[in-house]
Design an enzyme around this catalytic site. Structure first.
Site, PDB file in Angstrom:
ATOM      1  N   GLY A   1       0.832  -1.206   0.000  1.00 37.07           N
ATOM      2  CA  GLY A   1       0.000   0.000   0.000  1.00 37.07           C
ATOM      3  C   GLY A   1       0.860   1.246   0.000  1.00 37.07           C
ATOM      4  O   GLY A   1       2.082   1.179   0.209  1.00 37.07           O
TER       5      GLY A   1
ATOM      6  N   ALA B   1       2.066   5.469   4.451  1.00 39.06           N
ATOM      7  CA  ALA B   1       1.119   5.794   5.540  1.00 39.06           C
ATOM      8  C   ALA B   1      -0.298   5.272   5.306  1.00 39.06           C
ATOM      9  O   ALA B   1      -1.259   5.802   5.856  1.00 39.06           O
ATOM     10  CB  ALA B   1       1.106   7.301   5.817  1.00 39.06           C
ATOM     11  N   SER B   2      -0.415   4.211   4.511  1.00 34.67           N
ATOM     12  CA  SER B   2      -1.750   3.635   4.274  1.00 34.67           C
ATOM     13  C   SER B   2      -2.218   2.790   5.467  1.00 34.67           C
ATOM     14  O   SER B   2      -3.400   2.433   5.543  1.00 34.67           O
ATOM     15  CB  SER B   2      -1.734   2.779   3.000  1.00 34.67           C
ATOM     16  OG  SER B   2      -0.706   1.804   3.085  1.00 34.67           O
ATOM     17  N   GLY B   3      -1.290   2.419   6.349  1.00 30.76           N
ATOM     18  CA  GLY B   3      -1.670   1.616   7.518  1.00 30.76           C
ATOM     19  C   GLY B   3      -1.048   0.230   7.532  1.00 30.76           C
ATOM     20  O   GLY B   3      -1.503  -0.652   8.272  1.00 30.76           O
ATOM     21  N   LYS B   4       0.011   0.020   6.757  1.00 31.84           N
ATOM     22  CA  LYS B   4       0.631  -1.312   6.672  1.00 31.84           C
ATOM     23  C   LYS B   4       1.227  -1.751   8.014  1.00 31.84           C
ATOM     24  O   LYS B   4       0.980  -2.858   8.469  1.00 31.84           O
ATOM     25  CB  LYS B   4       1.758  -1.322   5.604  1.00 31.84           C
ATOM     26  CG  LYS B   4       1.277  -0.975   4.205  1.00 31.84           C
ATOM     27  CD  LYS B   4       2.422  -0.922   3.212  1.00 31.84           C
ATOM     28  CE  LYS B   4       3.483   0.110   3.507  1.00 31.84           C
ATOM     29  NZ  LYS B   4       3.020   1.512   3.527  1.00 31.84           N
ATOM     30  N   THR B   5       2.024  -0.874   8.627  1.00 33.59           N
ATOM     31  CA  THR B   5       2.658  -1.246   9.909  1.00 33.59           C
ATOM     32  C   THR B   5       1.598  -1.522  10.962  1.00 33.59           C
ATOM     33  O   THR B   5       1.716  -2.481  11.738  1.00 33.59           O
ATOM     34  CB  THR B   5       3.594  -0.108  10.399  1.00 33.59           C
ATOM     35  OG1 THR B   5       4.423   0.301   9.310  1.00 33.59           O
ATOM     36  CG2 THR B   5       4.466  -0.546  11.553  1.00 33.59           C
ATOM     37  N   THR B   6       0.557  -0.697  10.979  1.00 31.89           N
ATOM     38  CA  THR B   6      -0.528  -0.877  11.948  1.00 31.89           C
ATOM     39  C   THR B   6      -1.193  -2.236  11.730  1.00 31.89           C
ATOM     40  O   THR B   6      -1.512  -2.948  12.686  1.00 31.89           O
ATOM     41  CB  THR B   6      -1.543   0.280  11.796  1.00 31.89           C
ATOM     42  OG1 THR B   6      -0.818   1.510  11.793  1.00 31.89           O
ATOM     43  CG2 THR B   6      -2.565   0.280  12.907  1.00 31.89           C
TER      44      THR B   6
ATOM     45  N   GLU C   1       6.144  -6.540   5.351  1.00 32.64           N
ATOM     46  CA  GLU C   1       5.689  -5.225   4.902  1.00 32.64           C
ATOM     47  C   GLU C   1       6.383  -4.908   3.579  1.00 32.64           C
ATOM     48  O   GLU C   1       7.602  -4.862   3.507  1.00 32.64           O
ATOM     49  CB  GLU C   1       6.034  -4.167   5.953  1.00 32.64           C
ATOM     50  CG  GLU C   1       5.476  -2.808   5.610  1.00 32.64           C
ATOM     51  CD  GLU C   1       5.657  -1.814   6.760  1.00 32.64           C
ATOM     52  OE1 GLU C   1       6.304  -2.161   7.760  1.00 32.64           O
ATOM     53  OE2 GLU C   1       5.151  -0.694   6.631  1.00 32.64           O
TER      54      GLU C   1
END
Ligand SMILES: Nc1ncnc2c1ncn2[C@@H]1O[C@H](COP(=O)(O)OP(=O)(O)O)[C@@H](O)[C@H]1O
Ligand SMILES: Cc1cn([C@H]2C[C@H](O)[C@@H](COP(=O)(O)O)O2)c(=O)[nH]c1=O
Length: 260
Positions: free
Chosen positions: A52, A55-60, A128
């Protein structure tokens, strides 16, 4: 809603060595369980890549699965990119991408190769991004935007092709967190990573377009695995619901191929 990107064009490509035995096994085994056991006992393990925009939310997403499952989770080696023996390559690239793009991308390709080829400590690995997106999205964007000379692009391409031909950087499932560039811009500002303060909306739009061409339209480069698309503009609570709805599809990618 949620949906799988069509994988039919590339169905002929057998992604798992054991898939070659699929028809044989399905003819000879009355239960799916036998097939699953065959997979579990095989040498090849399963690699899921979360893809993604920035800052699309991958790490989250990875953090959530790390907390709620016992799989191996590899986050992007961003700390290495920010500190290679004292040099911040990520920072240098954002300050002057024409000068430092090749340097950062060469190092990212190396660190991604390291991630892919590291011995697996669990039958299931969630990563990731991948060496594939580093090349097909970020190198491609530098080149297309005129910030990477053709000669640098060609050398990185030769390296990439050698690596994909001679090492195992295979992926079994790509989970694409599909966001609008506007959402990423908001999240990027909130995250406030020093090097990324310079990122403009146009940059996120360009990365978004390449991801869409690669994983949705499938017109950019060959996609290395099936793709599960999860719209990801929603708040955290809703995202957790979506991860739970998709838990089985994400963690047992071979079921996806059964369904196609
Ligand atoms: N669903 C969400 N809604 C709102 N903010 C989010 C959501 N998911 C992640 N964030 C926040 O957005 C920022 C970027 O998320 P992160 O997981 O670091 O993205 P990525 O790894 O794709 O760059 C972080 O500050 C994170 O806390
Ligand atoms: C893979 C890759 C990443 N980058 C940059 C883009 C971002 O600034 C960071 C990664 O952070 P994210 O929040 O996980 O997206 O690294 C890059 O410039 N080139 C690459 O190949």
């Amino acid at each position: 809603g949620l949906g799988f990107c069509s994988w039919k064009r590339q169905r002929k490509q057998l992604l798992h060595p054991l898939m070659a035995n699929r028809s044989l096994c399905m003819a000879g085994c009355s239960q799916d369980a036998s097939y699953k056991r065959l997979i579990n006992e095989g040498e090849k393990k399963t690699v899921i890549c979360i893809e993604g925009n920035i800052a699309s939310g991958k790490t989250t997403c990875l953090d959530y699965f790390a907390k709620t499952t016992s799989i191996e989770v590899l986050t992007e080696p961003v700390p290495k990119w920010r500190n290679v023996r004292g040099h911040n390559l990520l920072g240098l690239m954002y300050q002057d991408s024409s000068r430092w793009g090749i340097t950062l991308q060469t190092y990212i390709q190396l660190t991604m190769l390291d991630q892919h080829t590291r011995p697996m400590i669990s039958p299931l690995r969630m990563m990731e991004r991948s060496i594939h997106s580093a090349k097909h999205i970020f190198v491609e964007n530098l080149y297309r935007s005129g910030r990477m000379p053709e000669v640098d692009y060609v050398v990185l391409t030769e390296w990439f092709e050698w690596i994909t031909k001679n090492t195992d950087v295979s992926v079994d499932l790509i989970v694409y967190l599909q966001t609008s560039p506007e959402t990423c811009y908001e999240r990027l500002k909130n995250r406030c990573r020093e090097e990324e303060k310079i990122i403009a909306m146009e940059y996120l739009e360009a990365i978004h377009q390449l991801y869409e061409e690669w994983l949705i339209k499938q017109t950019l480069f060959k996609v290395p695995s099936p793709v599960l698309v999860i719209p990801a503009d929603n708040d955290m609570q809703k995202m957790i619901e979506k991860y739970e709805e998709n838990r089985d599809r994400i963690l047992t990618p071979y079921n996806i191929q059964h369904c196609l």
